[in-house]
Scaffold this motif. Structure first.
Motif, PDB file in Angstrom:
ATOM      1  N   ARG A  65       2.333   2.013  -3.367  1.00 35.10           N
ATOM      2  CA  ARG A  65       1.302   2.306  -4.369  1.00 35.10           C
ATOM      3  C   ARG A  65       0.467   3.536  -4.022  1.00 35.10           C
ATOM      4  NH1 ARG A  65      -0.576  -3.880  -5.413  1.00 35.10           N
ATOM      5  NH2 ARG A  65       1.272  -4.513  -6.552  1.00 35.10           N
ATOM      6  N   VAL A 118      -5.204   0.417   0.076  1.00 35.81           N
ATOM      7  CA  VAL A 118      -6.486   0.012   0.643  1.00 35.81           C
ATOM      8  C   VAL A 118      -6.829   0.858   1.859  1.00 35.81           C
ATOM      9  CG1 VAL A 118      -7.639  -1.912   1.834  1.00 35.81           C
ATOM     10  CG2 VAL A 118      -6.199  -2.366  -0.135  1.00 35.81           C
ATOM     11  N   TYR A 120     -12.089  -0.800   0.711  1.00 35.48           N
ATOM     12  CA  TYR A 120     -12.003  -0.033  -0.538  1.00 35.48           C
ATOM     13  C   TYR A 120     -10.576  -0.192  -1.040  1.00 35.48           C
ATOM     14  CZ  TYR A 120     -16.307   2.179   1.089  1.00 35.48           C
ATOM     15  OH  TYR A 120     -17.581   2.405   1.532  1.00 35.48           O
ATOM     16  N   GLY A 121     -10.413  -0.676  -2.270  1.00 32.53           N
ATOM     17  CA  GLY A 121      -9.078  -0.934  -2.795  1.00 32.53           C
ATOM     18  C   GLY A 121      -8.784  -0.196  -4.078  1.00 32.53           C
ATOM     19  N   GLN A 122      -7.519  -0.302  -4.492  1.00 35.37           N
ATOM     20  CA  GLN A 122      -6.989   0.333  -5.696  1.00 35.37           C
ATOM     21  C   GLN A 122      -7.325   1.830  -5.693  1.00 35.37           C
ATOM     22  OE1 GLN A 122      -8.675  -2.283  -8.703  1.00 35.37           O
ATOM     23  NE2 GLN A 122      -6.856  -3.583  -8.586  1.00 35.37           N
ATOM     24  N   THR A 124     -10.272   9.259  -5.751  1.00 40.63           N
ATOM     25  CA  THR A 124     -11.238   8.244  -5.330  1.00 40.63           C
ATOM     26  C   THR A 124     -11.389   8.240  -3.811  1.00 40.63           C
ATOM     27  OG1 THR A 124     -10.622   6.905  -7.245  1.00 40.63           O
ATOM     28  CG2 THR A 124     -11.841   5.801  -5.488  1.00 40.63           C
ATOM     29  N   CYS A 178      -4.678  -7.144   2.269  1.00 41.29           N
ATOM     30  CA  CYS A 178      -5.305  -7.059   0.935  1.00 41.29           C
ATOM     31  C   CYS A 178      -4.305  -6.478  -0.059  1.00 41.29           C
ATOM     32  CB  CYS A 178      -6.544  -6.176   0.997  1.00 41.29           C
ATOM     33  SG  CYS A 178      -7.848  -6.789   2.044  1.00 41.29           S
ATOM     34  N   CYS A 223       0.835  -1.208   0.000  1.00 42.97           N
ATOM     35  CA  CYS A 223       0.000   0.000   0.000  1.00 42.97           C
ATOM     36  C   CYS A 223       0.864   1.251   0.000  1.00 42.97           C
ATOM     37  CB  CYS A 223      -0.952   0.000   1.193  1.00 42.97           C
ATOM     38  SG  CYS A 223      -2.291  -1.200   1.015  1.00 42.97           S
ATOM     39  N   ASP A 242      -6.816   5.955  -5.298  1.00 44.33           N
ATOM     40  CA  ASP A 242      -5.948   7.086  -5.595  1.00 44.33           C
ATOM     41  C   ASP A 242      -6.538   8.272  -4.839  1.00 44.33           C
ATOM     42  OD1 ASP A 242      -8.192   7.868  -7.078  1.00 44.33           O
ATOM     43  OD2 ASP A 242      -7.276   7.378  -8.994  1.00 44.33           O
ATOM     44  N   LEU A 289      -4.974  -5.430  -3.632  1.00 45.19           N
ATOM     45  CA  LEU A 289      -5.877  -4.296  -3.868  1.00 45.19           C
ATOM     46  C   LEU A 289      -5.232  -2.956  -3.514  1.00 45.19           C
ATOM     47  CD1 LEU A 289      -9.175  -5.724  -2.325  1.00 45.19           C
ATOM     48  CD2 LEU A 289      -8.541  -5.607  -4.745  1.00 45.19           C
TER      49      LEU A 289
END
Length: 184
Positions: free
Chosen positions: A98, A140, A148-150, A155, A134, A95, A152, A137
């Motif tokens: 990313r 997260v 809630y994943g992926q 979002t 996770c 995480c 940015d 994903l």
């Protein structure tokens, strides 16, 4: 003030300890039940009020320092009131690389909170956690038990704004935007 500190007297809410009495009675004859008592106490009040810690120490014939030591050792226990919704942003390795720091910044700005803080109206608590498991994903965030994943920044900001609007609607209020001048 962090979540690991007790409320100051001027901020401490009035606590009805009569809710605690059945818990203390139920575990009175169990010498190793301190953690169970603390868990049930937190289940009643949503956190561990200082007055409840004192009552537990007295009822179990333990020094307050021992009760406090257990309560502060385990991360499951909280010494301050928590928000109705707890938002946890994962900062595990996947995480983090990313974009978790940016997601955290977006959520913090949208809520007007810093990591570790709870909103004055007790609607939200924002936390940073090590890993939620996770990694596929990443990045997260968990809102209570919803993942809630992926994410940015846009979002995360949108999801948080929607959560604020839902919380305000439940209280029949119009949400005010957070102070844009304060950074987490």
């Amino acid at each position: 003030m962090t979540d690991r500190e007790c409320c100051t007297p001027e901020r401490a809410p009035s606590i009805d300890l009569s809710f605690l009495e059945p818990v203390l009675e139920r575990h009175a004859e169990e010498p190793g039940a301190l953690i169970a008592v603390l868990q049930e106490t937190q289940g009643i009040y949503g956190y561990l009020p200082k007055s409840a810690l004192r009552a537990i120490a007295q009822a179990r014939r333990l020094p307050l320092s021992k009760v406090y030591g257990v309560a502060t050792f385990y991360s499951q226990f909280h010494l301050r009131p928590r928000g109705e919704k707890v938002i946890r942003v994962c900062h595990g390795t996947a995480c983090h690389v990313r974009g978790a720091p940016e997601v955290t910044r977006a959520v913090a700005e949208e809520l007007g909170l810093k990591v570790g803080e709870t909103a004055e109206d007790l609607s939200f608590t924002l936390e940073s956690v090590a890993c939620v498991g996770c990694c596929g994903l990443a990045p997260v965030m968990l809102v209570d038990h919803q993942t809630y994943g992926q994410l940015d920044m846009p979002t995360a900001r949108r999801i948080t704004a929607e959560l604020r609007e839902e919380a305000a609607a439940e209280r029949d209020e119009v949400p005010e935007p957070p102070d844009e001048t304060e950074c987490p």
